[in-house]
Design a protein around this motif. Structure first.
Motif, short mmCIF file in Angstrom:
data_model
loop_
_atom_site.label_atom_id
_atom_site.label_comp_id
_atom_site.label_asym_id
_atom_site.label_seq_id
_atom_site.Cartn_x
_atom_site.Cartn_y
_atom_site.Cartn_z
N VAL A 1 0.84 -1.20 0.00
CA VAL A 1 0.00 0.00 0.00
C VAL A 1 0.87 1.26 0.00
O VAL A 1 0.60 2.21 -0.73
CB VAL A 1 -0.97 -0.01 1.21
N ARG A 2 1.92 1.25 0.81
CA ARG A 2 2.82 2.41 0.88
C ARG A 2 3.46 2.67 -0.48
O ARG A 2 3.48 3.80 -0.97
CB ARG A 2 3.90 2.17 1.94
N GLN A 3 3.94 1.63 -1.13
CA GLN A 3 4.58 1.78 -2.43
C GLN A 3 3.59 2.22 -3.51
O GLN A 3 3.92 3.04 -4.36
CB GLN A 3 5.29 0.49 -2.84
N HIS A 4 2.37 1.68 -3.47
CA HIS A 4 1.33 2.11 -4.42
C HIS A 4 1.04 3.59 -4.28
O HIS A 4 0.67 4.25 -5.25
CB HIS A 4 0.04 1.32 -4.22
N ASN A 5 1.18 4.10 -3.07
CA ASN A 5 0.92 5.52 -2.81
C ASN A 5 2.18 6.37 -2.91
O ASN A 5 2.17 7.54 -2.53
CB ASN A 5 0.23 5.69 -1.45
N ARG A 6 3.26 5.77 -3.38
CA ARG A 6 4.53 6.45 -3.63
C ARG A 6 5.04 7.20 -2.39
O ARG A 6 5.46 8.35 -2.47
CB ARG A 6 4.41 7.39 -4.82
N LEU A 7 4.97 6.50 -1.26
CA LEU A 7 5.46 7.07 -0.01
C LEU A 7 6.71 6.32 0.43
O LEU A 7 6.75 5.09 0.36
CB LEU A 7 4.41 6.95 1.10
N SER A 8 7.70 7.04 0.90
CA SER A 8 8.86 6.39 1.51
C SER A 8 8.46 5.99 2.93
O SER A 8 7.46 6.47 3.48
CB SER A 8 10.05 7.34 1.56
N GLN A 9 9.25 5.12 3.54
CA GLN A 9 8.98 4.75 4.93
C GLN A 9 9.06 5.98 5.82
O GLN A 9 8.23 6.17 6.71
CB GLN A 9 9.98 3.68 5.40
N ARG A 10 10.02 6.82 5.57
CA ARG A 10 10.22 8.04 6.38
C ARG A 10 9.01 8.99 6.24
O ARG A 10 8.52 9.52 7.22
CB ARG A 10 11.51 8.74 5.97
N ALA A 11 8.53 9.17 5.00
CA ALA A 11 7.39 10.07 4.76
C ALA A 11 6.14 9.55 5.44
O ALA A 11 5.38 10.33 6.05
CB ALA A 11 7.15 10.24 3.26
N LEU A 12 5.90 8.24 5.37
CA LEU A 12 4.73 7.66 6.03
C LEU A 12 4.84 7.80 7.54
O LEU A 12 3.87 8.17 8.20
CB LEU A 12 4.55 6.19 5.64
N ALA A 13 6.01 7.55 8.09
CA ALA A 13 6.20 7.69 9.54
C ALA A 13 5.91 9.13 9.98
O ALA A 13 5.24 9.36 11.00
CB ALA A 13 7.63 7.29 9.92
N LYS A 14 6.41 10.09 9.21
CA LYS A 14 6.18 11.50 9.56
C LYS A 14 4.70 11.83 9.52
O LYS A 14 4.17 12.45 10.44
CB LYS A 14 6.96 12.40 8.60
N ARG A 15 3.99 11.39 8.45
CA ARG A 15 2.55 11.64 8.34
C ARG A 15 1.78 11.02 9.50
O ARG A 15 0.80 11.58 9.99
CB ARG A 15 1.99 11.03 7.05
N ALA A 16 2.20 9.82 9.91
CA ALA A 16 1.48 9.08 10.96
C ALA A 16 1.88 9.50 12.36
O ALA A 16 1.22 9.13 13.34
CB ALA A 16 1.72 7.58 10.78
N GLY A 17 2.97 10.25 12.47
CA GLY A 17 3.43 10.69 13.79
C GLY A 17 4.06 9.57 14.60
O GLY A 17 3.91 9.50 15.81
#
Length: 186
Positions: free
Chosen positions: A16-32
């Motif tokens: 899902v993360r890759q389909h949404n073109r998010l890096s692990q770092r970007a997702l972590a930042k968004r999710a807090g």
């Protein structure tokens, strides 16, 4: 949770993360959450609580239900028999969608069938994106903003879905349309 379920959750999250073109770092930042949290979940080394998983999925965004309804990572369905199309319509209009999950998709493809006299409603539709289609059978009246046209077999339409629009079957036979919407917002 056992290790096998941790691996499944991790593989789904990565997909899902890759389909949404998010890096692990970007997702972590968004999710807090701490940067390493996403990596640990995706590698199956940690078991997220339901609350933590929901917070991460909300940051993508995807619902927990959609997340768990995804096909296995790498097992994406490519071909669909007619009986495998997903019905998302109701009443006098049938919308058969190719695929049952639009998460991470760029386009939504529908086979639409309108019974005689059926209508999308007096309140016009509006949504993000663009849509187009081709009439296969019957006659369809399409209103987009202040323009109205009756289209028959072989005729087509294409417009910004942000413009108020309405569809209505004209005549005594059902109307069939193959359409696409990008992004899948319908």
């Amino acid at each position: 949770m056992n290790g096998c379920l941790n691996d499944e959750i991790g593989a789904r999250l990565r997909q899902v993360r890759q389909h949404n073109r998010l890096s692990q770092r970007a997702l972590a930042k968004r999710a807090g959450v701490v940067n390493s949290t996403i990596s640990l979940i995706e590698s199956g080394q940690t078991n997220p609580s339901v609350g933590a998983l929901k917070r991460i999925l909300d940051a993508i965004p995807i619902s927990v239900a959609d997340f768990f309804s995804l096909t296995d990572a790498g097992g994406e369905q490519i071909f669909f028999r007619n009986k495998e199309l997903t019905e998302i319509g109701k009443g006098g209009i049938s919308y058969l969608q190719i695929g049952n999950n639009m998460v991470g998709r760029s386009i939504q493809i529908l086979k639409e069938t309108y019974t005689p006299g059926s209508d999308t409603g007096k309140v016009r539709l509006t949504h993000a994106g663009e849509e187009g289609g081709i009439i296969i059978k019957g006659r369809l009246e399409i209103t987009v903003e202040d323009q109205r046209r009756v289209l028959g077999p072989g005729d087509a339409y294409y417009f910004s879905s942000r413009l108020p629009h309405r569809f209505r079957c004209i005549g005594g036979e059902p109307c069939e349309v193959v359409s696409a919407c990008s992004p899948p917002t319908f």
